[in-house]
Design a protein around this motif. Structure first.
Motif: not given
Lengths: 442, 132
Positions: A11, A178, A180-183, A185-186, B40, B55, B57, B60
């Protein structure tokens, strides 16, 4: 131009190189191999131990041993022919498959003197019966001491651990691939809300990502409501300085010894001499630094900071009380409210942390402070937290920290003591938004 | 073949306050709706700057093809959430906190498409940038 995709990533700023797909595939292959190795090893160990075949029969013969009873008939210490080495032996009789067999058991080999052999044999009396262990398939294996089975157990634990780690990582990587980063994080957020892990995460349910105030507000003050806990004890600084100074001076001493010995023999090495001077200079500097820290510890006593309310809010007015004990003269003593940003990042294989001061509100500064024994410097002051500042924030790699910092200068040397405070967002935030002219459509 | 996501924040404001309601609406346009596997929608914050990204959420919602009416994920869908008290949007020197609403569409083939709308929570960020 064609470029081979790299399985590893790097990075730089917002840019990230490498192929996550290849990286994930590599990880799956590696952990699959680990899982297969663990599973195959477990199968081989279990089946071979059941069938009494290699490798279990070779590496773990002790698992086949059974207990029996033997009667001691004779005991003696024998000397090896032509050597000054002794062996302690027992002649026993034991019942094997309905027949009484005589058997010679070696208790100790290669003893340096006869007395040692006699001490070992003293544990057994002729004519008495003792427990012994043997492998029914090998009558030569009779021994008087129960063989330990820890090697077999350790091997099983290691093999099962390899299988579990490999399997779990393969499952995790495949699932993660499979997801996602949002899932993710949730899911992490849901886990963090569980009581058993809440203490390890940051923030309460009402104020997520803000450090807990309980650790700071649980100590009542004498003058004001709360006594703030110090961030880092000065003792750690002294210990670190002492260790560094000790190591550096020892290294310098070795260099000096080599150079002086060379000089005494008329063989002076100039380059080594120059390096020694550099080492000596650093050694003297570290000694001076350690001495300064020690003087602070002895001369500057404990620092107490008390505050009228906690947590703090932007735009709020607070009282603060400082009590500084000691027996030194301070050229200057300053109390300030400071905000620092902290960012942790990976650079190659290293993990680095950068700290940057972004806000400083001076509460008071006093010049020429004479600290005497039994008469600490005490001062109370009012201060206002600026209205338009960021609240305290903490996540895994980033944070915004607010601290009360006491800074003193003594003979050109600075001592600093820090006390954490937590700043909450402004309460009853008025609606700060303005209606946008357009709605956004992507 | 790309999926098009029409995504917007309803009655969008420049700045949102904690406890304020955020309402979003999205519609997926794709030639073969049967190939859509899941959608999503999330409201989240992430960090930018010198440190590694964090990060979290706040909201969601995952909609699978099997669980929606008509088994069609292309219909317009609306979701809403009450915004939290913290962390507020922030543009510091080495730490930045950004809020956004995000929609991610997954195809059966494994491909995914993303659309996001940033927004500002609290007035800290605005005031800091005005200072500069």
């Amino acid at each position: 131009m064609f470029r081979w995709p790299k399985p590893w990533s790097k990075k730089r700023g917002d840019r990230r190189t490498g192929s996550p797909l290849l990286g994930n595939m590599g990880e799956v292959l590696l952990y699959s191999a680990l899982f297969l190795f663990g599973t195959l090893s477990l199968i081989v160990v279990l089946i071979s131990s059941y069938l009494r075949s290699w490798p279990a029969s070779h590496f773990f013969p002790e698992i086949y041993f059974v207990e029996t009873q033997v009667t001691v008939r004779e005991k003696h210490v024998e000397q090896e022919k032509g050597e000054n080495v002794y062996r302690a032996e027992l002649l026993v009789k034991w019942l094997e498959e309905d027949s009484i067999n005589p058997k010679r058991i070696l208790l100790a080999d290669e003893l340096s003197d006869r007395e040692a052999g006699l001490v070992i044999l003293d544990r057994y009396q002729t004519g008495d019966t003792y427990p012994a262990w043997y492998d029914p398939s090998k009558s030569v294996s009779l021994c008087m001491k129960q063989p330990g089975r820890y090697l077999f157990a350790l091997t099983l634990v290691a093999v099962v651990a390899t299988m579990v780690i490999g399997g779990a990582r393969v499952a995790y990587t495949l699932m993660d691939f499979r997801t996602s980063p949002e899932r993710r994080a949730d899911l992490f957020g849901r886990v963090a809300k569980l009581d058993i892990v809440r203490e390890a995460t940051h923030g309460s349910e009402a104020f997520p990502a803000i450090p807990d105030v309980e650790d700071i507000s649980n100590s009542p003050g004498v003058l004001l409501a709360y006594r703030l806990p110090i961030v880092q004890s000065p003792l750690l600084h002294i210990l670190a300085a002492a260790l560094f100074c000790l190591v550096w001076i020892c290294v310098s001493a070795v260099f000096i010894h080599v150079v002086v010995s060379g000089l005494a023999h008329g063989n002076l090495e100039w380059i080594l001499g120059l390096i020694t001077l550099v080492f000596l200079g650093l050694g003297i500097w570290s000694l001076r630094y350690f001495w300064g820290q020690l003087l602070f510890a002895v001369g500057v006593g404990p620092t107490n900071v008390e505050i009228s309310d906690h947590p703090l809010y932007p735009g709020g007015f607070y009282k603060i009380a400082l009590a500084q004990a000691g027996r030194v003269h301070l050229d200057r003593l300053q109390l300030a409210l400071v905000c620092k940003e902290e960012a942790t990042f990976c650079e190659g294989t290293e993990v680095r942390t950068e700290l940057r001061q972004v806000n400083k509100c001076e509460i008071f500064t006093v010049a020429d402070v004479n600290l005497c024994a039994g008469q600490p410097f005490e001062q109370t002051a009012d201060f206002e937290v600026p209205a338009e500042v960021m609240h305290s924030f903490r996540s895994a790699n980033n944070s915004v920290q607010w601290k009360i910092i006491v800074e003193g200068i003594m003979s050109g040397m600075i001592f600093r003591r820090q006390f954490s405070v937590v700043l909450y967002p402004k309460p009853d935030n008025d609606r700060v938004g303005q209606r946008a002219d357009r709605s956004t459509e992507v | 073949m790309n999926a098009t996501i029409r995504f917007r924040i309803v009655d969008r404001q420049l700045v949102y306050s904690p406890d304020e309601r955020l309402v979003c609406e999205y519609e997926v346009q794709y030639a073969a709706p049967d190939d859509l596997q899941a959608v999503e929608a999330s409201v989240l914050w992430y960090t930018e700057g010198k440190g590694d990204e964090d990060m979290a959420s706040h909201f969601f919602e995952r909609r699978m093809r099997e669980n929606v009416v008509d088994r069609n994920l292309c219909h317009c869908h609306r979701f809403e959430t009450l915004l939290p008290h913290s962390p507020l949007s922030y543009f510091g020197e080495i730490v930045r906190i950004c809020w956004c609403a995000r929609v991610r569409v997954f195809l059966r083939s494994g491909e995914s498409f993303l659309e996001q709308v940033p927004f500002q929570l609290g007035d800290v960020a605005r005031k800091r940038s005005r200072e500069r």
